[in-house]
Structure formats: C-alpha cells, structure tokens
Scaffold this active site. Structure first.
Site, PDB file in Angstrom:
ATOM      1  N   ARG A   1      -4.440   6.615  27.252  1.00  0.00           N
ATOM      2  CA  ARG A   1      -4.681   6.406  28.685  1.00  0.00           C
ATOM      3  C   ARG A   1      -3.368   6.100  29.388  1.00  0.00           C
ATOM      4  O   ARG A   1      -2.636   5.185  29.028  1.00  0.00           O
ATOM      5  CB  ARG A   1      -5.669   5.271  28.901  1.00  0.00           C
ATOM      6  CG  ARG A   1      -6.093   5.150  30.367  1.00  0.00           C
ATOM      7  CD  ARG A   1      -7.148   4.097  30.584  1.00  0.00           C
ATOM      8  NE  ARG A   1      -7.607   4.114  31.972  1.00  0.00           N
ATOM      9  CZ  ARG A   1      -8.417   3.222  32.482  1.00  0.00           C
ATOM     10  NH1 ARG A   1      -8.888   2.236  31.750  1.00  0.00           N
ATOM     11  NH2 ARG A   1      -8.792   3.303  33.749  1.00  0.00           N
TER      12      ARG A   1
ATOM     13  N   GLY B   1     -13.058 -14.893  35.127  1.00  0.00           N
ATOM     14  CA  GLY B   1     -12.350 -14.824  33.862  1.00  0.00           C
ATOM     15  C   GLY B   1     -12.596 -13.495  33.167  1.00  0.00           C
ATOM     16  O   GLY B   1     -13.298 -12.623  33.674  1.00  0.00           O
TER      17      GLY B   1
ATOM     18  N   GLN C   1     -14.815  -9.662  28.325  1.00  0.00           N
ATOM     19  CA  GLN C   1     -14.609  -8.984  27.044  1.00  0.00           C
ATOM     20  C   GLN C   1     -13.174  -9.182  26.579  1.00  0.00           C
ATOM     21  O   GLN C   1     -12.235  -8.865  27.311  1.00  0.00           O
ATOM     22  CB  GLN C   1     -14.901  -7.490  27.167  1.00  0.00           C
ATOM     23  CG  GLN C   1     -16.371  -7.167  27.412  1.00  0.00           C
ATOM     24  CD  GLN C   1     -16.585  -5.678  27.565  1.00  0.00           C
ATOM     25  OE1 GLN C   1     -15.893  -5.014  28.313  1.00  0.00           O
ATOM     26  NE2 GLN C   1     -17.545  -5.144  26.829  1.00  0.00           N
TER      27      GLN C   1
ATOM     28  N   GLY D   1      -8.147  -2.314  25.858  1.00  0.00           N
ATOM     29  CA  GLY D   1      -8.248  -3.342  26.889  1.00  0.00           C
ATOM     30  C   GLY D   1      -6.996  -3.505  27.724  1.00  0.00           C
ATOM     31  O   GLY D   1      -6.799  -4.548  28.352  1.00  0.00           O
ATOM     32  N   GLU D   2      -6.166  -2.455  27.767  1.00  0.00           N
ATOM     33  CA  GLU D   2      -4.927  -2.574  28.546  1.00  0.00           C
ATOM     34  C   GLU D   2      -5.221  -2.803  30.024  1.00  0.00           C
ATOM     35  O   GLU D   2      -4.503  -3.534  30.703  1.00  0.00           O
ATOM     36  CB  GLU D   2      -4.055  -1.331  28.383  1.00  0.00           C
ATOM     37  CG  GLU D   2      -2.733  -1.433  29.135  1.00  0.00           C
ATOM     38  CD  GLU D   2      -1.793  -0.262  28.874  1.00  0.00           C
ATOM     39  OE1 GLU D   2      -0.891  -0.046  29.707  1.00  0.00           O
ATOM     40  OE2 GLU D   2      -1.954   0.430  27.844  1.00  0.00           O
ATOM     41  N   ARG D   3      -6.287  -2.194  30.555  1.00  0.00           N
ATOM     42  CA  ARG D   3      -6.626  -2.388  31.971  1.00  0.00           C
ATOM     43  C   ARG D   3      -6.951  -3.849  32.243  1.00  0.00           C
ATOM     44  O   ARG D   3      -6.535  -4.417  33.255  1.00  0.00           O
ATOM     45  CB  ARG D   3      -7.800  -1.488  32.356  1.00  0.00           C
ATOM     46  CG  ARG D   3      -8.109  -1.478  33.850  1.00  0.00           C
ATOM     47  CD  ARG D   3      -9.125  -0.396  34.178  1.00  0.00           C
ATOM     48  NE  ARG D   3     -10.440  -0.744  33.648  1.00  0.00           N
ATOM     49  CZ  ARG D   3     -11.417  -1.279  34.372  1.00  0.00           C
ATOM     50  NH1 ARG D   3     -11.218  -1.542  35.648  1.00  0.00           N
ATOM     51  NH2 ARG D   3     -12.585  -1.549  33.837  1.00  0.00           N
ATOM     52  N   ARG D   4      -7.701  -4.487  31.318  1.00  0.00           N
ATOM     53  CA  ARG D   4      -8.027  -5.909  31.472  1.00  0.00           C
ATOM     54  C   ARG D   4      -6.758  -6.757  31.432  1.00  0.00           C
ATOM     55  O   ARG D   4      -6.606  -7.713  32.199  1.00  0.00           O
ATOM     56  CB  ARG D   4      -8.980  -6.337  30.349  1.00  0.00           C
ATOM     57  CG  ARG D   4     -10.441  -6.089  30.635  1.00  0.00           C
ATOM     58  CD  ARG D   4     -11.272  -6.185  29.376  1.00  0.00           C
ATOM     59  NE  ARG D   4     -11.285  -4.922  28.642  1.00  0.00           N
ATOM     60  CZ  ARG D   4     -11.623  -4.800  27.374  1.00  0.00           C
ATOM     61  NH1 ARG D   4     -11.970  -5.865  26.678  1.00  0.00           N
ATOM     62  NH2 ARG D   4     -11.618  -3.624  26.798  1.00  0.00           N
TER      63      ARG D   4
ATOM     64  N   GLU E   1     -12.702   4.197  22.030  1.00  0.00           N
ATOM     65  CA  GLU E   1     -13.111   3.206  23.015  1.00  0.00           C
ATOM     66  C   GLU E   1     -13.045   3.776  24.425  1.00  0.00           C
ATOM     67  O   GLU E   1     -13.947   3.578  25.242  1.00  0.00           O
ATOM     68  CB  GLU E   1     -12.208   1.973  22.896  1.00  0.00           C
ATOM     69  CG  GLU E   1     -12.755   0.732  23.578  1.00  0.00           C
ATOM     70  CD  GLU E   1     -12.040   0.413  24.875  1.00  0.00           C
ATOM     71  OE1 GLU E   1     -12.432  -0.570  25.524  1.00  0.00           O
ATOM     72  OE2 GLU E   1     -11.111   1.143  25.246  1.00  0.00           O
ATOM     73  N   ASN E   2     -11.987   4.516  24.720  1.00  0.00           N
ATOM     74  CA  ASN E   2     -11.834   5.086  26.055  1.00  0.00           C
ATOM     75  C   ASN E   2     -12.815   6.218  26.308  1.00  0.00           C
ATOM     76  O   ASN E   2     -13.345   6.361  27.417  1.00  0.00           O
ATOM     77  CB  ASN E   2     -10.400   5.575  26.258  1.00  0.00           C
ATOM     78  CG  ASN E   2      -9.433   4.450  26.578  1.00  0.00           C
ATOM     79  OD1 ASN E   2      -9.523   3.828  27.617  1.00  0.00           O
ATOM     80  ND2 ASN E   2      -8.520   4.171  25.668  1.00  0.00           N
TER      81      ASN E   2
END
Length: 291
Positions: free
Chosen positions: A54, A73, A76, A94-97, A128-129
């Site tokens: 991504r 918060g 995930q 989880g890079e976006r998070r 995952e993506n």
C-alpha cells in the site's frame, strides 16, 4: 514434481493467521509463527515497512481516522515484527492507524508482535489489505509481482495463499503492463481495473483511456473500441447504448418543455443537454428554469 515442503508449511502457518492478523493469540505447539503478547510501544519505536504494497493514503481518510483516534483511541492494535535488537519494530499491518495516531498526538500505540520473515510479512500485508479492500488494483498487482520476483511464487501459488482465483491474479498482474499515466487513472479512481485491462494490448492505451472516461463507456464498449484497427487514428466515437429508463426520461422532459432533451451517463455523473433552434425557444427555456 514434488511439492515444496516450505509451501506446505506456509499454507498451514497462514491459515492460522488469516482472519486473526490483528488479534492476539497463542502460538500452537510446534508452530512456525511465534505470536507475542499484546503490548504498548512508543510510537517513535515503530517504522513503516518499505515493502508494504500500500502506497496511497487519502488525506481525508487519515484526517477522519485521526479525529476518531483522538476521541476513542486505537481500537485495533498495529501488527508489527521485531526490526532490531534495540526494541524497534516494523509494521506488518496497520500503517494507516500508525500514521493517524501520530497526527492525533499519541505517544504510544497498542501492538501485536509477530516473529515472521520477509516473505510471510509481505503475504500478511497483502492479505490484510486485500481483505479490507485497502489496496487499489495497481498496488495489489505490485504486491503480487513482488512475491513472484522475490520468492519464486507462481500465479497458482498466489491464488492459493491470498484466497483468490488464478485468473484474478493473472488479470490483476496485467495492469502492470500499462503505462504509468494509465495506472495513475486507476489509482485515482477515474478508470476501473476492468476498463484498464481492455487497453493492455492497445497501441495508445492512454488516448483510449481518456476517451473511455470522457464518453463514460462500458467495459464491453471499451473492448470494442480497443479492438478497432483504427482506434488510434480518430475513429468515430463509440455510441453509448441507452437503457429504456433513460430514453423514457428523455421523452418525458422533451414533452414537458417542448425541446429535444438528451441524457448522457458517464463514469462519474453525466450531462443533460437541451437543444433549441431559435432564440425564442431559448427565452422560453430560461423562463421555465427561472420558475
């Protein structure tokens, strides 16, 4: 040919991880994938994975997620793997998070640590993506290509690992044959992957792509356009077939205002055309619109 035992083990290992990638769990006895406990890590100790398929993160989505994280918060945890002996970690998923958490001013984030190698980390990132539809088709294709080049996967192997058909993998990979200008149209959403695949063997895919977007052509019409020998030489524009509802609406509006009305649908939105022959007809139309 004997089946690669690494692939057999990989299939079982991924089966235990798919669907539970961002939930802590205990590793089964003898499992190759070691899952460590849920913990919180200083945000500066986490780095993005440069091999993450991504590449595009919409500013509006990041802003919305940042506001949510600031209020509630991180729900995930970010999935990471050890990056060095000094307590640093590299993101698997989880890079976006993680990016949004930085914007929200968090100093630490919840993580789940998984001990996996480069190959499995890339597979998990793609899976995952794909499952969350976070990858655009070009990013998905680049991820598949990376697995094939770096880890000698076949298209059949990829289909099995990511839970997609071999034809899906093959069709997605075809997008990488298009020039970057056309791939950019896919990335920004102005051209669908289905339309883009019809252009792979075209002499001038960028020109045809712009015609498809401008005229709002269907995939079938795009296929017909791309197959025309003189498509690049100023061939007549493809006539868009109108459905019965559109024709009925055109007639209703024409009867109501007494002028010819045309409705043309496009990929995004469309246009309404009203024709007039005299200035008197134009004046009457203006009066109708003002009322």
């Amino acid at each position: 040919m004997n089946e690669d035992p690494t692939r057999r083990r990989l299939g079982r290992g991924l089966a235990a991880l798919i669907g539970e990638i961002d939930r802590p769990s205990s590793a089964a006895p003898g499992s190759e994938q070691v899952v460590r406990e849920d913990r919180r890590v200083p945000i500066e100790f986490i780095s993005p994975n440069p091999r993450n398929p991504r590449r595009n993160f919409a500013e509006e989505d990041l802003a919305d997620l940042s506001n949510s994280i600031r209020e509630h918060g991180i729900v995930q945890p970010v999935v990471v793997r050890p990056a060095a002996a000094d307590g640093r970690y590299e993101i698997i998923a989880g890079e976006r998070r993680w990016r949004a958490a930085q914007r929200a001013g968090l100093t630490e984030v919840p993580v789940i640590v998984r001990d996996v190698d480069d190959r499995v980390a890339l597979e998990l990132a793609i899976i995952e993506n794909v499952q969350r539809s976070d990858l655009n088709p070009v990013e998905e294709a680049a991820g598949y290509q990376q697995l094939m080049e770096e880890h000698n996967y076949t298209q059949a192997d990829l289909g099995q690992v990511i839970g997609k058909s071999r034809s899906h993998v093959a069709n997605t990979l075809r997008l990488l044959k298009l020039p970057q200008s056309v791939r950019d149209m896919i990335i920004d959403g102005s051209l669908t992957a289905g339309h883009a695949r019809t252009l792979v063997n075209a002499a001038d895919p960028e020109k045809l792509a712009r015609r498809i977007i401008e005229e709002g052509l269907s995939v079938r019409q795009a296929e017909a356009l791309a197959s025309e020998p003189d498509a690049q030489e100023g061939a007549p524009r493809v006539k868009r077939e109108k459905d019965a509802d559109t024709r009925s609406l055109e007639k209703l509006l024409s009867d109501h205002i007494g002028l010819k009305v045309q409705i043309n649908h496009k990929e995004k939105g469309g246009e309404l055309r009203v024709g007039y022959k005299t200035l008197e007809q134009l004046d009457e139309l203006c009066r109708l619109l003002q009322r």
